[in-house]
Design a protein around this motif. Sequence first.
Motif, mmCIF file in Angstrom:
data_model
loop_
_atom_site.group_PDB
_atom_site.id
_atom_site.type_symbol
_atom_site.label_atom_id
_atom_site.label_comp_id
_atom_site.label_asym_id
_atom_site.label_seq_id
_atom_site.Cartn_x
_atom_site.Cartn_y
_atom_site.Cartn_z
ATOM 1 N N TYR A 41 5.428 2.441 4.724
ATOM 2 C CA TYR A 41 5.034 2.551 6.125
ATOM 3 C C TYR A 41 5.404 3.950 6.596
ATOM 4 O O TYR A 41 6.500 4.436 6.340
ATOM 5 N N GLU A 42 4.461 4.620 7.265
ATOM 6 C CA GLU A 42 4.715 5.944 7.822
ATOM 7 C C GLU A 42 4.044 6.051 9.179
ATOM 8 O O GLU A 42 3.193 5.240 9.522
ATOM 9 N N LYS A 43 4.432 7.078 9.901
ATOM 10 C CA LYS A 43 3.744 7.418 11.141
ATOM 11 C C LYS A 43 3.228 8.835 10.995
ATOM 12 O O LYS A 43 3.972 9.737 10.646
ATOM 13 N N ARG A 44 1.949 9.000 11.242
ATOM 14 C CA ARG A 44 1.335 10.321 11.214
ATOM 15 C C ARG A 44 0.667 10.551 12.550
ATOM 16 O O ARG A 44 -0.171 9.750 12.971
ATOM 17 N N LYS A 45 1.047 11.642 13.192
ATOM 18 C CA LYS A 45 0.526 11.977 14.521
ATOM 19 C C LYS A 45 0.754 10.823 15.505
ATOM 20 O O LYS A 45 -0.092 10.517 16.335
ATOM 21 N N GLY A 46 1.888 10.150 15.354
ATOM 22 C CA GLY A 46 2.249 9.078 16.269
ATOM 23 C C GLY A 46 1.597 7.742 15.995
ATOM 24 O O GLY A 46 1.834 6.778 16.706
ATOM 25 N N LYS A 47 0.766 7.665 14.968
ATOM 26 C CA LYS A 47 0.070 6.409 14.676
ATOM 27 C C LYS A 47 0.585 5.825 13.358
ATOM 28 O O LYS A 47 0.799 6.545 12.384
ATOM 29 N N PRO A 48 0.749 4.492 13.306
ATOM 30 C CA PRO A 48 1.277 3.871 12.087
ATOM 31 C C PRO A 48 0.214 3.777 10.995
ATOM 32 O O PRO A 48 -0.957 3.523 11.263
ATOM 33 N N ILE A 49 0.644 3.997 9.755
ATOM 34 C CA ILE A 49 -0.232 3.815 8.597
ATOM 35 C C ILE A 49 0.555 3.117 7.491
ATOM 36 O O ILE A 49 1.785 3.183 7.449
ATOM 37 N N THR A 50 -0.157 2.450 6.617
ATOM 38 C CA THR A 50 0.419 1.809 5.449
ATOM 39 C C THR A 50 -0.140 2.504 4.219
ATOM 40 O O THR A 50 -1.351 2.705 4.118
ATOM 41 N N ILE A 51 0.740 2.869 3.298
ATOM 42 C CA ILE A 51 0.333 3.587 2.090
ATOM 43 C C ILE A 51 0.648 2.725 0.877
ATOM 44 O O ILE A 51 1.763 2.216 0.739
ATOM 45 N N ILE A 52 -0.332 2.567 -0.004
ATOM 46 C CA ILE A 52 -0.145 1.859 -1.269
ATOM 47 C C ILE A 52 -0.315 2.888 -2.371
ATOM 48 O O ILE A 52 -1.344 3.569 -2.447
ATOM 49 N N GLU A 53 0.677 2.990 -3.244
ATOM 50 C CA GLU A 53 0.605 3.956 -4.341
ATOM 51 C C GLU A 53 1.288 3.382 -5.569
ATOM 52 O O GLU A 53 1.909 2.328 -5.525
ATOM 53 N N GLY A 54 1.143 4.085 -6.679
ATOM 54 C CA GLY A 54 1.785 3.669 -7.916
ATOM 55 C C GLY A 54 0.848 2.982 -8.889
ATOM 56 O O GLY A 54 1.302 2.405 -9.870
ATOM 57 N N TYR A 55 -0.454 3.028 -8.665
ATOM 58 C CA TYR A 55 -1.412 2.395 -9.578
ATOM 59 C C TYR A 55 -1.667 3.334 -10.746
ATOM 60 O O TYR A 55 -1.967 4.509 -10.550
ATOM 61 N N THR A 56 -1.560 2.826 -11.960
ATOM 62 C CA THR A 56 -1.704 3.668 -13.145
ATOM 63 C C THR A 56 -3.054 3.496 -13.834
ATOM 64 O O THR A 56 -3.282 4.099 -14.868
ATOM 65 N N GLY A 57 -3.939 2.689 -13.274
ATOM 66 C CA GLY A 57 -5.252 2.467 -13.869
ATOM 67 C C GLY A 57 -6.255 3.527 -13.452
ATOM 68 O O GLY A 57 -5.898 4.607 -12.949
ATOM 69 N N ALA A 58 -7.523 3.218 -13.626
ATOM 70 C CA ALA A 58 -8.593 4.150 -13.289
ATOM 71 C C ALA A 58 -8.748 4.271 -11.775
ATOM 72 O O ALA A 58 -8.499 3.329 -11.028
ATOM 73 N N ASP A 59 -9.183 5.455 -11.335
ATOM 74 C CA ASP A 59 -9.384 5.684 -9.902
ATOM 75 C C ASP A 59 -10.462 4.768 -9.337
ATOM 76 O O ASP A 59 -10.364 4.329 -8.194
ATOM 77 N N SER A 60 -11.482 4.478 -10.125
ATOM 78 C CA SER A 60 -12.566 3.617 -9.634
ATOM 79 C C SER A 60 -12.052 2.207 -9.329
ATOM 80 O O SER A 60 -12.471 1.585 -8.350
ATOM 81 N N ASP A 61 -11.125 1.698 -10.151
ATOM 82 C CA ASP A 61 -10.533 0.382 -9.888
ATOM 83 C C ASP A 61 -9.703 0.391 -8.615
ATOM 84 O O ASP A 61 -9.727 -0.554 -7.829
ATOM 85 N N PHE A 62 -8.980 1.486 -8.398
ATOM 86 C CA PHE A 62 -8.143 1.602 -7.204
ATOM 87 C C PHE A 62 -9.006 1.718 -5.954
ATOM 88 O O PHE A 62 -8.654 1.210 -4.894
ATOM 89 N N LYS A 63 -10.179 2.364 -6.072
ATOM 90 C CA LYS A 63 -11.101 2.467 -4.941
ATOM 91 C C LYS A 63 -11.675 1.099 -4.594
ATOM 92 O O LYS A 63 -11.861 0.769 -3.422
ATOM 93 N N ILE A 64 -11.969 0.293 -5.606
ATOM 94 C CA ILE A 64 -12.458 -1.070 -5.366
ATOM 95 C C ILE A 64 -11.401 -1.879 -4.627
ATOM 96 O O ILE A 64 -11.701 -2.602 -3.675
#
Length: 110
Positions: A41-64
């Motif tokens: 969880y982060e705040k950027r420009k005063g607005k909350p966002i959720t970040i998911i990271e750490g996927y080791t597979g293909a970028d196309s799978d992560f985009k899906i």
Amino acid sequence: MDLSDQLKNLFPDHKPEPSADTEDVNDLGIWMQDDPLLCKYEKRKGKPITIIEGYTGADSDFKILAKELKTMLGVGGSFKKEKIIIQGDYRDKIMSFLKDKGFKTKRVGG
């Protein structure tokens, strides 16, 4: 006579498809990994966002996966630099969705 019998009478050559009531964990062909996905969880420009990271597979799978999350939550977001960025604080919903899909998740931060 129920609806299925009526349909069989109308279309005798039709063979019904197997029912897809249970959702397959890997229905879209997404690669499952052993390491947990990090949900921050982060705040950027005063607005909350959720970040998911750490996927080791293909970028196309992560985009899906990013598209599925955005449609499930009904919010905006993007995929940048091997991270999914979702607008708003939806850590609990995202983590339960990913666990239902078969991923391991780890909550990072407060």
